[in-house]
Design a protein around this motif. Structure first.
Motif, PDB file in Angstrom:
ATOM      1  N   ILE A 110      -3.666   4.218  14.915  1.00 27.94           N
ATOM      2  CA  ILE A 110      -4.948   4.106  14.215  1.00 27.94           C
ATOM      3  C   ILE A 110      -5.543   2.728  14.512  1.00 27.94           C
ATOM      4  CG2 ILE A 110      -6.109   4.206  11.973  1.00 27.94           C
ATOM      5  CD1 ILE A 110      -3.469   5.563  10.940  1.00 27.94           C
ATOM      6  N   TYR A 111      -6.842   2.708  14.781  1.00 27.21           N
ATOM      7  CA  TYR A 111      -7.554   1.436  14.919  1.00 27.21           C
ATOM      8  C   TYR A 111      -8.824   1.497  14.089  1.00 27.21           C
ATOM      9  CZ  TYR A 111      -9.764  -2.754  16.714  1.00 27.21           C
ATOM     10  OH  TYR A 111     -10.344  -3.997  16.801  1.00 27.21           O
ATOM     11  N   SER A 112      -9.028   0.480  13.247  1.00 24.11           N
ATOM     12  CA  SER A 112     -10.213   0.397  12.401  1.00 24.11           C
ATOM     13  C   SER A 112     -11.090  -0.751  12.881  1.00 24.11           C
ATOM     14  CB  SER A 112      -9.795   0.156  10.944  1.00 24.11           C
ATOM     15  OG  SER A 112     -10.914  -0.164  10.139  1.00 24.11           O
ATOM     16  N   PHE A 113     -12.333  -0.437  13.273  1.00 19.13           N
ATOM     17  CA  PHE A 113     -13.273  -1.443  13.749  1.00 19.13           C
ATOM     18  C   PHE A 113     -13.805  -2.244  12.565  1.00 19.13           C
ATOM     19  CE2 PHE A 113     -13.218   1.739  17.047  1.00 19.13           C
ATOM     20  CZ  PHE A 113     -13.292   1.006  18.216  1.00 19.13           C
ATOM     21  N   GLY A 114     -13.818  -3.570  12.722  1.00 22.22           N
ATOM     22  CA  GLY A 114     -14.275  -4.424  11.631  1.00 22.22           C
ATOM     23  C   GLY A 114     -15.771  -4.384  11.404  1.00 22.22           C
ATOM     24  N   GLY A 115     -16.545  -4.207  12.460  1.00 20.19           N
ATOM     25  CA  GLY A 115     -17.997  -4.114  12.317  1.00 20.19           C
ATOM     26  C   GLY A 115     -18.700  -5.437  12.165  1.00 20.19           C
ATOM     27  N   VAL A 116     -18.038  -6.546  12.521  1.00 21.16           N
ATOM     28  CA  VAL A 116     -18.662  -7.869  12.438  1.00 21.16           C
ATOM     29  C   VAL A 116     -19.283  -8.205  13.782  1.00 21.16           C
ATOM     30  CG1 VAL A 116     -18.292 -10.324  12.010  1.00 21.16           C
ATOM     31  CG2 VAL A 116     -17.037  -8.620  10.683  1.00 21.16           C
ATOM     32  N   ALA A 117     -20.587  -8.421  13.806  1.00 18.50           N
ATOM     33  CA  ALA A 117     -21.301  -8.692  15.052  1.00 18.50           C
ATOM     34  C   ALA A 117     -20.754  -9.947  15.726  1.00 18.50           C
ATOM     35  CB  ALA A 117     -22.794  -8.856  14.785  1.00 18.50           C
ATOM     36  N   GLY A 118     -20.456  -9.826  17.013  1.00 20.85           N
ATOM     37  CA  GLY A 118     -19.993 -10.965  17.787  1.00 20.85           C
ATOM     38  C   GLY A 118     -18.505 -11.202  17.735  1.00 20.85           C
ATOM     39  N   ASN A 119     -17.790 -10.473  16.877  1.00 20.81           N
ATOM     40  CA  ASN A 119     -16.342 -10.661  16.777  1.00 20.81           C
ATOM     41  C   ASN A 119     -15.696  -9.344  16.346  1.00 20.81           C
ATOM     42  OD1 ASN A 119     -13.705 -11.450  16.370  1.00 20.81           O
ATOM     43  ND2 ASN A 119     -14.250 -13.380  15.368  1.00 20.81           N
ATOM     44  N   VAL A 120     -15.289  -8.558  17.322  1.00 19.28           N
ATOM     45  CA  VAL A 120     -14.779  -7.223  17.019  1.00 19.28           C
ATOM     46  C   VAL A 120     -13.454  -7.258  16.264  1.00 19.28           C
ATOM     47  CG1 VAL A 120     -15.946  -6.150  18.972  1.00 19.28           C
ATOM     48  CG2 VAL A 120     -13.646  -7.096  19.289  1.00 19.28           C
ATOM     49  N   GLY A 121     -12.736  -8.393  16.317  1.00 17.99           N
ATOM     50  CA  GLY A 121     -11.446  -8.472  15.654  1.00 17.99           C
ATOM     51  C   GLY A 121     -11.527  -8.773  14.165  1.00 17.99           C
ATOM     52  N   THR A 122     -12.624  -9.360  13.706  1.00 17.07           N
ATOM     53  CA  THR A 122     -12.752  -9.720  12.295  1.00 17.07           C
ATOM     54  C   THR A 122     -12.809  -8.465  11.425  1.00 17.07           C
ATOM     55  OG1 THR A 122     -13.936 -11.753  12.862  1.00 17.07           O
ATOM     56  CG2 THR A 122     -14.166 -10.949  10.609  1.00 17.07           C
ATOM     57  N   ASN A 149       0.821  -1.218   0.000  1.00 14.39           N
ATOM     58  CA  ASN A 149       0.000   0.000   0.000  1.00 14.39           C
ATOM     59  C   ASN A 149       0.852   1.264   0.000  1.00 14.39           C
ATOM     60  OD1 ASN A 149      -2.668   1.069  -0.199  1.00 14.39           O
ATOM     61  ND2 ASN A 149      -2.560   1.727   1.929  1.00 14.39           N
ATOM     62  N   ASN A 150       2.068   1.134  -0.498  1.00 14.54           N
ATOM     63  CA  ASN A 150       2.940   2.290  -0.651  1.00 14.54           C
ATOM     64  C   ASN A 150       2.303   3.365  -1.535  1.00 14.54           C
ATOM     65  OD1 ASN A 150       5.817   3.494  -0.761  1.00 14.54           O
ATOM     66  ND2 ASN A 150       5.354   3.161  -2.919  1.00 14.54           N
ATOM     67  N   GLY A 151       1.475   2.946  -2.497  1.00 14.81           N
ATOM     68  CA  GLY A 151       0.792   3.875  -3.394  1.00 14.81           C
ATOM     69  C   GLY A 151      -0.580   4.299  -2.945  1.00 14.81           C
ATOM     70  N   VAL A 152      -0.959   3.950  -1.717  1.00 14.20           N
ATOM     71  CA  VAL A 152      -2.255   4.322  -1.105  1.00 14.20           C
ATOM     72  C   VAL A 152      -3.412   3.873  -1.995  1.00 14.20           C
ATOM     73  CG1 VAL A 152      -3.534   6.123   0.093  1.00 14.20           C
ATOM     74  CG2 VAL A 152      -1.074   6.353  -0.170  1.00 14.20           C
ATOM     75  N   ASP A 153      -3.516   2.578  -2.208  1.00 13.68           N
ATOM     76  CA  ASP A 153      -4.639   2.031  -2.966  1.00 13.68           C
ATOM     77  C   ASP A 153      -5.818   1.644  -2.092  1.00 13.68           C
ATOM     78  OD1 ASP A 153      -4.364   1.715  -5.951  1.00 13.68           O
ATOM     79  OD2 ASP A 153      -2.382   1.066  -5.318  1.00 13.68           O
ATOM     80  N   PHE A 154      -5.675   1.700  -0.787  1.00 13.88           N
ATOM     81  CA  PHE A 154      -6.834   1.482   0.075  1.00 13.88           C
ATOM     82  C   PHE A 154      -6.759   2.371   1.308  1.00 13.88           C
ATOM     83  CE2 PHE A 154      -3.855  -1.907   1.488  1.00 13.88           C
ATOM     84  CZ  PHE A 154      -3.771  -1.620   2.845  1.00 13.88           C
ATOM     85  N   HIS A 155      -7.937   2.592   1.911  1.00 12.42           N
ATOM     86  CA  HIS A 155      -8.073   3.368   3.136  1.00 12.42           C
ATOM     87  C   HIS A 155      -8.827   2.513   4.152  1.00 12.42           C
ATOM     88  CE1 HIS A 155      -7.474   6.307  -0.077  1.00 12.42           C
ATOM     89  NE2 HIS A 155      -7.017   7.147   0.835  1.00 12.42           N
ATOM     90  N   LEU A 156      -8.885   2.973   5.389  1.00  2.47           N
ATOM     91  CA  LEU A 156      -9.513   2.211   6.472  1.00  2.47           C
ATOM     92  C   LEU A 156     -10.855   2.820   6.855  1.00  2.47           C
ATOM     93  CD1 LEU A 156      -6.403   1.683   8.797  1.00  2.47           C
ATOM     94  CD2 LEU A 156      -7.269   0.157   7.009  1.00  2.47           C
ATOM     95  N   ASN A 157     -11.900   1.976   6.872  1.00  2.00           N
ATOM     96  CA  ASN A 157     -13.212   2.406   7.343  1.00  2.00           C
ATOM     97  C   ASN A 157     -13.277   2.376   8.865  1.00  2.00           C
ATOM     98  OD1 ASN A 157     -14.336   2.751   4.752  1.00  2.00           O
ATOM     99  ND2 ASN A 157     -14.868   0.580   4.622  1.00  2.00           N
ATOM    100  N   ASN A 158     -14.247   3.096   9.433  1.00  2.00           N
ATOM    101  CA  ASN A 158     -14.539   3.023  10.878  1.00  2.00           C
ATOM    102  C   ASN A 158     -13.278   3.204  11.717  1.00  2.00           C
ATOM    103  OD1 ASN A 158     -17.230   2.190  10.108  1.00  2.00           O
ATOM    104  ND2 ASN A 158     -16.382   0.147   9.799  1.00  2.00           N
TER     105      ASN A 158
END
Length: 373
Positions: A172-184, A146-155
């Motif tokens: 920076i911490y990006s929340f996955g948003g998967v119910a029941g498993n915050v790490g996914t 991602n040296n060329g910044v082809d993606f960004h982080l949601n949440n």
């Protein structure tokens, strides 16, 4: 009547004061040009391409002074295709950036929303992709880190410390948003930077759980022969990078290195192998202002991979060159050349900009124009 007039004057004064303490800026970049490539799937090609030197964008950023060294900040940044008018970043209206937060002179800045991660934001700017107008034609192979910044982080929640004697930290911490498993589908990213006059050194780290679903607008597609299938199949993705730069007189030189790992590969999701795959990239970049309006640039990078399941060691060498002429502070025209030679059983692939070559070699020549406002 006299009291009413006084009250009106006070309200007008307060409204003007509040307006004066707020600042909203409209800005943007438009890049377009022609690219010729020597070999894409066995044939040469001419293409009209935008978002090469920098991604096409327009945005709004604002600051409101709340007093006592505290400010409200926000940013909305749209990415677009200048040749078709369509949205980039998976069709998102503000796919590049969309965040709001508080900034304190004493305590630093805390922002919430869609934001960049540390490798692209802090290592990428010191690489050929960030320093020279070749842009995304000059990334590390496949933009695997991602040296060329082809993606960004949601949440994402992002904290930037105040700068102490040139030292700045970022978390920076990006929340996955998967119910029941915050790490996914979650992500973590950190950076530590030291900067003084003419000198800069930075270290950064990013870790993403199931990258193909966490950042689906990324470069991981089957057409990216460097790392596309690994990104699709990875259960985890980790990048560590170091970069340093030194500017003197009319010249600037930088060196960067990244280590990327695609781990817990699921053979059913595209990689066709298990285990893990690692890549190490080393790069040196130089830029020189020949005149106040003419910049010359050159870069060399070497990439070596290690596929644990098969023992394969794909290699990529890339040489970049550029000429950049500034018509004004906001407008420049440029020419660039990129040559990649692959080895270790790999084919050359200047992804995500071009399709893969049918051989170990690929050459791209470009002329373009960029306007900043």
């Amino acid at each position: 009547m006299k009291n009413s007039f006084k009250i009106l004057l006070v309200l007008l004064f307060i409204s003007q004061a509040v307006h004066a303490q707020s600042n909203v800026t409209l800005y943007g970049i438009i890049d377009d040009g022609l690219t010729w490539s020597s070999n894409q799937e066995g044939h040469d090609a001419w293409q009209m391409q935008g978002s090469i030197s920098q991604g096409n964008r327009w945005g709004l950023r604002g600051v409101e002074d709340l007093g006592g060294g505290l400010s409200t900040v926000f940013r909305l940044e749209n990415g677009f295709n200048g040749n078709t008018g369509t949205l980039s970043q998976g069709g998102r209206l503000f796919g590049r950036l969309a965040y709001v937060g508080l900034q304190s002179d004493r305590y630093g800045a805390l922002t919430l929303g869609r934001q960049g991660e540390a490798i692209g934001d802090y290592i990428g700017v010191l690489s050929a992709n960030g320093m020279l107008p070749g842009g995304i034609l000059f990334p590390h192979p496949g933009d695997l880190d991602n040296n060329g910044v082809d993606f960004h982080l949601n949440n994402a929640v992002k904290y930037v410390t105040p700068t102490f004697d040139g030292l700045t930290g970022v978390a920076i911490y990006s929340f996955g948003g998967v119910a029941g498993n915050v790490g996914t589908d979650s992500a973590k990213s950190f950076a530590l930077q030291y900067a003084t006059t003419g000198f800069q050194v930075v270290g950064a780290y990013t870790s993403i759980d199931h990258p193909a679903s966490a950042v689906p607008e990324g470069v991981w597609t089957a057409s990216n022969t460097v790392d596309g299938n690994y990104g699709l199949a990875a259960g985890g993705y980790k990048v560590f990078g170091l970069a340093t730069s030194y500017a003197f007189d009319k010249a600037k030189v930088s060196i960067d290195w990244t280590h990327t790992q695609f781990g817990d590969l699921d053979p059913s999701l595209g990689a066709k192998i298990g285990g893990h795959v690692t890549f190490n990239v080393g790069e040196i970049v130089g830029a020189y202002m020949l005149t106040p309006t003419l910049q010359l640039g050159a870069a060399y990078s070497y990439t070596e991979g290690d596929v644990s399941a098969t023992g394969q060691r794909p290699r990529y060498q890339e040489v970049d060159g550029s000429i950049d002429y500034f018509l004004s502070k906001g407008t420049d025209v440029y020419a660039s050349a990129t040559y990649m030679r692959a080895g270790g059983g790999a084919v050359a692939d200047l992804a995500p900009v071009l399709s893969a070559s049918s051989s170990e070699n690929q050459l791209a020549l470009r002329i373009g124009m960029r306007k900043r406002f």
